[in-house]
Design a protein around this motif. Sequence first.
Motif, short mmCIF file in Angstrom:
data_model
loop_
_atom_site.label_atom_id
_atom_site.label_comp_id
_atom_site.label_asym_id
_atom_site.label_seq_id
_atom_site.Cartn_x
_atom_site.Cartn_y
_atom_site.Cartn_z
N PRO A 81 24.27 63.23 45.76
CA PRO A 81 23.56 62.56 45.05
C PRO A 81 23.83 63.82 44.25
O PRO A 81 24.15 64.36 42.70
CB PRO A 81 22.18 63.41 45.80
CG PRO A 81 22.28 63.14 46.92
CD PRO A 81 23.75 62.78 47.93
N SER A 104 25.09 63.55 40.30
CA SER A 104 23.55 64.04 39.18
C SER A 104 24.83 64.52 37.90
O SER A 104 24.49 65.19 36.65
CB SER A 104 22.90 64.53 39.76
OG SER A 104 22.72 65.68 40.10
N ALA A 163 19.93 49.91 45.08
CA ALA A 163 19.28 50.60 45.83
C ALA A 163 19.33 49.80 46.97
O ALA A 163 19.30 50.89 48.05
CB ALA A 163 17.51 49.80 45.68
N MET A 213 21.43 51.67 49.41
CA MET A 213 21.32 52.96 49.50
C MET A 213 20.00 52.87 51.09
O MET A 213 19.61 53.43 51.10
CB MET A 213 20.35 53.52 48.70
CG MET A 213 21.67 54.11 47.45
SD MET A 213 20.69 55.40 45.87
CE MET A 213 21.80 55.51 45.51
N ARG A 273 16.35 54.69 50.99
CA ARG A 273 16.65 55.99 50.00
C ARG A 273 15.97 56.68 49.12
O ARG A 273 15.20 57.44 48.82
CB ARG A 273 18.35 56.65 50.82
CG ARG A 273 17.68 57.36 52.78
CD ARG A 273 19.52 57.44 52.69
NE ARG A 273 20.91 56.44 52.61
CZ ARG A 273 22.06 56.34 52.15
NH1 ARG A 273 22.06 57.28 50.95
NH2 ARG A 273 22.51 55.82 51.95
N HIS A 274 16.23 55.46 48.36
CA HIS A 274 15.75 56.09 46.72
C HIS A 274 15.29 55.05 46.31
O HIS A 274 15.08 53.97 47.27
CB HIS A 274 17.20 56.32 45.97
CG HIS A 274 17.89 57.18 46.04
ND1 HIS A 274 16.91 58.53 46.20
CD2 HIS A 274 18.52 57.96 47.20
CE1 HIS A 274 18.04 59.85 46.55
NE2 HIS A 274 19.00 59.06 47.61
N ASN A 275 13.66 54.70 45.61
CA ASN A 275 13.14 53.27 45.46
C ASN A 275 13.92 53.45 44.03
O ASN A 275 14.24 54.25 43.20
CB ASN A 275 11.78 53.62 44.96
CG ASN A 275 10.97 55.06 43.93
OD1 ASN A 275 11.97 54.90 42.64
ND2 ASN A 275 10.11 55.39 44.39
N GLN A 306 13.88 54.90 40.32
CA GLN A 306 14.30 56.41 40.82
C GLN A 306 15.98 56.00 40.44
O GLN A 306 16.96 56.25 39.43
CB GLN A 306 14.83 57.11 41.51
CG GLN A 306 13.43 57.76 42.31
CD GLN A 306 13.60 58.30 43.50
OE1 GLN A 306 14.20 57.47 44.13
NE2 GLN A 306 12.46 59.95 44.08
N VAL A 307 16.41 55.14 41.18
CA VAL A 307 17.57 54.70 40.50
C VAL A 307 17.89 53.80 39.08
O VAL A 307 19.15 53.78 38.99
CB VAL A 307 17.97 52.98 41.84
CG1 VAL A 307 19.49 52.70 41.82
CG2 VAL A 307 18.06 53.17 43.46
N GLU A 309 18.18 56.83 36.56
CA GLU A 309 19.06 57.52 37.48
C GLU A 309 20.34 56.54 36.52
O GLU A 309 21.64 57.12 35.39
CB GLU A 309 19.69 57.77 38.58
CG GLU A 309 21.21 58.59 39.09
CD GLU A 309 20.98 59.47 37.96
OE1 GLU A 309 20.52 60.19 37.52
OE2 GLU A 309 22.37 60.16 38.36
#
Length: 223
Positions: free
Chosen positions: A97, A101, A162, A165, A168-170, A173-174, A177
Amino acid sequence: MKSESDCTLTIAIDGPAASGKSVVGREVARRLGIRFLDTGSMYRAITWAAIQRGVNANCASKLSSLACSSGIRLVTQSDEDRLLLDGTDITDRLRLPEVDSIVSTVSAVSGVRRALVAQQRVIAADGPIVMCGRDIGTVVLPEADAKVFLTASAEVRAERRAAEMQGRHNFGQVLDELRRRDRVDSERDDSPLSPAEDATTICSDDMTVEEVVLEILSKVRQC
Ligand code: DC
């Protein structure tokens, strides 16, 4: 039509994050029996190096020196692509991550791009290749035999990412990003993400990987 053994066969696949470029590109390369390079991994490697050395993502001069002095080597081991940075295998670090980012910020630096584009052209000169990224058809290989701009809606890309993943991330959020990265990649001054004039755009929203692969292969056969 060019045969796959033609020493100049080059296929450029560009598109936004999570559009499926690497899955599709790797499979196209495998079926043609030629090499595959995901250039995003090179920008990720420099980003990882910057994090390790405490280089700020906004310091263009230090990032450019880092890109010029870093030795990136891509090797295939047991059918897997591995990336060595100055001799150390950092493949497992590339999708962390903290890399995700800031990689768009690092890859917007012209000095970083110059260093990596030069290496990508050297790799391409070595023989037939499928190369994927953001600027392959427009900047790295403007003479590529086949150019594809592979896209999908932000929602579909976020759903696929998602799922990868595994919760691990909803989804929200994905999606946020991905939209942020789309914006940085498309709005930067140097080599922004955009289709080459002579690229075929494929929207994979309602397509399987197999369908996209077959469409690209049929385009390659027309070369
Ligand atoms: O495809 P990816 O998500 O691994 O790419 C990581 C970042 O690298 C992305 O934010 C944009 C940048 N990139 C680029 O600017 N040019 C390329 N040819 C490949 C990737």
